[in-house]
Scaffold this active site. Structure first.
Site, PDB file in Angstrom:
ATOM      1  N   LYS A 197       0.863  -1.185   0.000  1.00  0.00           N
ATOM      2  CA  LYS A 197       0.000   0.000   0.000  1.00  0.00           C
ATOM      3  C   LYS A 197       0.895   1.228   0.000  1.00  0.00           C
ATOM      4  O   LYS A 197       1.636   1.468   0.943  1.00  0.00           O
ATOM      5  CB  LYS A 197      -0.924  -0.009   1.217  1.00  0.00           C
ATOM      6  CG  LYS A 197      -1.902   1.152   1.244  1.00  0.00           C
ATOM      7  CD  LYS A 197      -2.821   1.052   2.456  1.00  0.00           C
ATOM      8  CE  LYS A 197      -3.810   2.194   2.503  1.00  0.00           C
ATOM      9  NZ  LYS A 197      -4.691   2.110   3.701  1.00  0.00           N
ATOM     10  N   LYS A 249      -2.129  -1.543  -3.740  1.00  0.00           N
ATOM     11  CA  LYS A 249      -2.989  -0.362  -3.712  1.00  0.00           C
ATOM     12  C   LYS A 249      -2.105   0.879  -3.750  1.00  0.00           C
ATOM     13  O   LYS A 249      -1.199   0.991  -2.934  1.00  0.00           O
ATOM     14  CB  LYS A 249      -3.838  -0.380  -2.434  1.00  0.00           C
ATOM     15  CG  LYS A 249      -4.802   0.781  -2.292  1.00  0.00           C
ATOM     16  CD  LYS A 249      -5.593   0.699  -0.990  1.00  0.00           C
ATOM     17  CE  LYS A 249      -6.574   1.848  -0.869  1.00  0.00           C
ATOM     18  NZ  LYS A 249      -7.328   1.819   0.398  1.00  0.00           N
TER      19      LYS A 249
END
Length: 325
Positions: A197, A249
């Site tokens: 992330k 992400k």
């Protein structure tokens, strides 16, 4: 004159041929719908930065979950927005907190027809907006945060969640949650780890979606956009700690990381088409600069082509309905 003997264009002559030889396809079962549910709402509240997306009431959430199940989506990822926040994110572990209530509501509505997922993080519940507990000096305390994540995972499991998504990028978060779940008899609750992330500028519209109270930034725990190998190392650690799936992400700017992860690991790879990606498509389409439907489909196909077998996208229901028709 010499003419080519190899004519690849023969496989592009009409839609039927192109469909026949298409290397990648989208399917509703591979799509996950992220949904925001806000405590105290009586009706959905539209988001200005994400046209077509709303904060949901508990009632509209149930309707949305039923529709998602009917369209054959793979799952729904829930984000809870409480009315009250504190320094340790108490609402995240409160059985009567909005996220735990939402999980129970959706399970009651759809049962096992849809994988019910929940974001496992404290940022929506803390008054400082960070993903963990802070030290007196204001830094995020990794190990103190793990204790909160463990309790949150158990609370979500008790509410009926199928899958939790630890997203705070704390070292050891997957092991902490897996150990807590197993210790309470929730061995069947799976973990979708936000393995890579990144500290991205494209999260901007999400701040509105979750009523973020963030002070500062998250660069000390989310990943540096410059680093790809580090993302793979993070995912490898998550898998070793018990992650059942791992996620990259955002998706758009990190398709190289998605592709490298898909080549390297033998667990399902997920990618999250985040708020900024959604908002850019909507804004460009609203100005007549791009064909909206084609852009949506192409963006999701690119994530699929990179190697993601699971895609989180705010377009999930729209695309599933289009695929069915």
């Amino acid at each position: 004159m010499s003419f080519p003997s190899h004519r690849p264009r023969r496989l592009r002559v009409n839609p039927a041929v192109r469909r026949l030889v298409g290397e990648n396809r989208l399917h509703p079962a591979e799509l996950i719908l992220p949904v925001f549910v806000k405590e105290g709402l009586q009706e959905p509240h539209p988001l200005s930065a994400m046209p077509g997306v709303s904060q949901h009431s508990r009632e509209s959430l149930r309707r949305t979950a039923a529709e998602a199940a009917g369209l054959g989506l793979g799952g729904i990822m829930l984000f809870g927005i409480p009315t009250a926040k504190d320094a340790v994110g108490s609402g995240a572990t409160d059985p009567d907190g909005i996220l735990n209530q939402a999980v129970a509501d959706v399970r009651k509505e759809v049962g096992d027809e849809l994988v019910v997922m929940a974001d496992l993080c404290l940022d929506e519940f803390t008054d400082h907006g960070h993903c963990g507990v802070l030290t007196p000096e204001g830094a995020v305390d990794n190990d103190a945060t793990l204790l909160r994540y463990a309790d949150m995972g158990v609370a979500l499991a008790e509410a009926g969640v199928h899958m939790v998504g630890p997203s705070g990028m704390m070292d050891g978060q997957v092991a902490a949650v897996r150990t807590a779940l197993d210790g309470k008899g929730f061995q069947d609750v799976s973990i979708l780890a936000y393995g890579a992330k990144y500290a991205s500028a494209f999260y901007g519209p999400f701040r509105e979606a979750v009523d973020s109270s963030l002070e500062g930034d998250r660069r000390t725990y989310q990943q540096d956009p410059a680093n790809g190998a580090e993302g793979l190392r993070e995912m490898e650690l998550d898998i070793a700690e018990g992650a059942d799936l791992v996620m990259v992400k955002p998706a758009m700017s990190y398709l190289d990381v998605v592709a490298r992860a898909a080549d390297r690991f033998d667990v399902p790879i997920a990618a999250y088409q985040i708020s900024g990606e959604y908002s850019m498509i909507e804004a460009a389409a609203a100005n007549g600069w791009i064909d909206r439907e084609r852009a949506i489909h192409e963006s999701l196909l690119s994530i699929r082509r990179a190697g993601a077998s699971v895609i989180l996208t705010y377009y999930a229901m729209e695309v599933a309905a289009a695929l069915r028709s």
